[in-house]
Design an enzyme around this catalytic site. Sequence first.
Site, PDB file in Angstrom:
ATOM      1  N   ASP A   1     -25.172  39.548   3.491  1.00  0.00           N
ATOM      2  CA  ASP A   1     -24.038  40.417   3.154  1.00  0.00           C
ATOM      3  C   ASP A   1     -22.831  39.938   4.073  1.00  0.00           C
ATOM      4  O   ASP A   1     -22.904  39.236   4.894  1.00  0.00           O
ATOM      5  CB  ASP A   1     -24.265  41.704   3.502  1.00  0.00           C
ATOM      6  CG  ASP A   1     -25.599  42.492   2.727  1.00  0.00           C
ATOM      7  OD1 ASP A   1     -25.677  42.222   1.728  1.00  0.00           O
ATOM      8  OD2 ASP A   1     -26.111  43.504   3.497  1.00  0.00           O
ATOM      9  N   LYS A   2     -21.617  40.415   3.291  1.00  0.00           N
ATOM     10  CA  LYS A   2     -20.350  39.999   3.737  1.00  0.00           C
ATOM     11  C   LYS A   2     -20.165  39.999   5.340  1.00  0.00           C
ATOM     12  O   LYS A   2     -19.753  39.411   5.979  1.00  0.00           O
ATOM     13  CB  LYS A   2     -19.247  40.703   3.094  1.00  0.00           C
ATOM     14  CG  LYS A   2     -17.814  40.783   3.665  1.00  0.00           C
ATOM     15  CD  LYS A   2     -16.798  41.275   2.877  1.00  0.00           C
ATOM     16  CE  LYS A   2     -15.468  41.397   3.352  1.00  0.00           C
ATOM     17  NZ  LYS A   2     -15.390  42.523   4.391  1.00  0.00           N
TER      18      LYS A   2
END
Length: 303
Positions: free
Chosen positions: A134-135
């Site tokens: 994820d970011k």
Amino acid sequence: METYTFVAEEKARIDKWMSEQSDWSRSQIQDWIKAGDLLVNGQIVKPNYKLQEGDEIVVTVPDAVELEVLPEDIPLDVVYEDEDVIVVNKARGMVVHPAAGHTSGTLVNALLYHCDDLSGINGVKRPGIVHRIDKDTTGLLMVAKNDVAHESLASQLKDRKIKREYIALVHGEVAHELGTIEAPIGRDTNDRQRMTVTDKNAKEAITHFRLLERYKDFTLVECKLETGRTHQIRVHMRYIGHPLAGDPKYGPRRTIQLNGQALHAATLGFFHPRTNEWLEFEAKLPADFEAELAKLDKIEKTR
């Protein structure tokens, strides 16, 4: 363009029902309705149309406009690199590949600048990307530089041969030193941006965890992935009552001062796609994660 046909099985608002039957968001479906790309019994309807049992819905999905992904001179923390594979230590806040809302500044943009060749299996928007984090998750990610390497690494992922261990700070006091969470994960029908433990349109998901350190109101754990579902650790830890600290999507609002969830991909191991040699890499916790841990009061040391 592609055409899809559905037959309504119940009375329901059209955008909600369609989003539950597909991976399309309600907003995307509403846009298609307004553009006349979605018809009910051959007729244009409004986004709040109430379906009747037996209604035929035909969706004509317009051809996607392909994004032009350009190389960008963005610093990369390269842990390992050869002619087949790159292992990078991804920073917090960096999106892995271009998508709506993130067309530049991604890991893919940086990789295209860094090296000449990346595998083309996932197309122009995701060259070389075998798996994602994820970011706001930090840590190790492997990238394939050619199609042969990509196929090998993807096969290892499918066969659960890849070693992926994460360090996470979670809310509350985890009672057990060791544990396994085996609960299927699917998209949350009430919020298409979230995943949840569910039996509806779900996939098998298994996470093993080990307690590392206890703090007042928090616990540091190591999570080992057996499967790799979207947001798996974040969803599973929330499911057992211990959401990740700093997680804006699955955790409480009041938490530590970290720009995103306290989750770090610390260990990555795989068989080299050319030599079949086992490679294993480790990445230390990022400075912001360490700084937050230093603020917490330890209860007892378990490692």
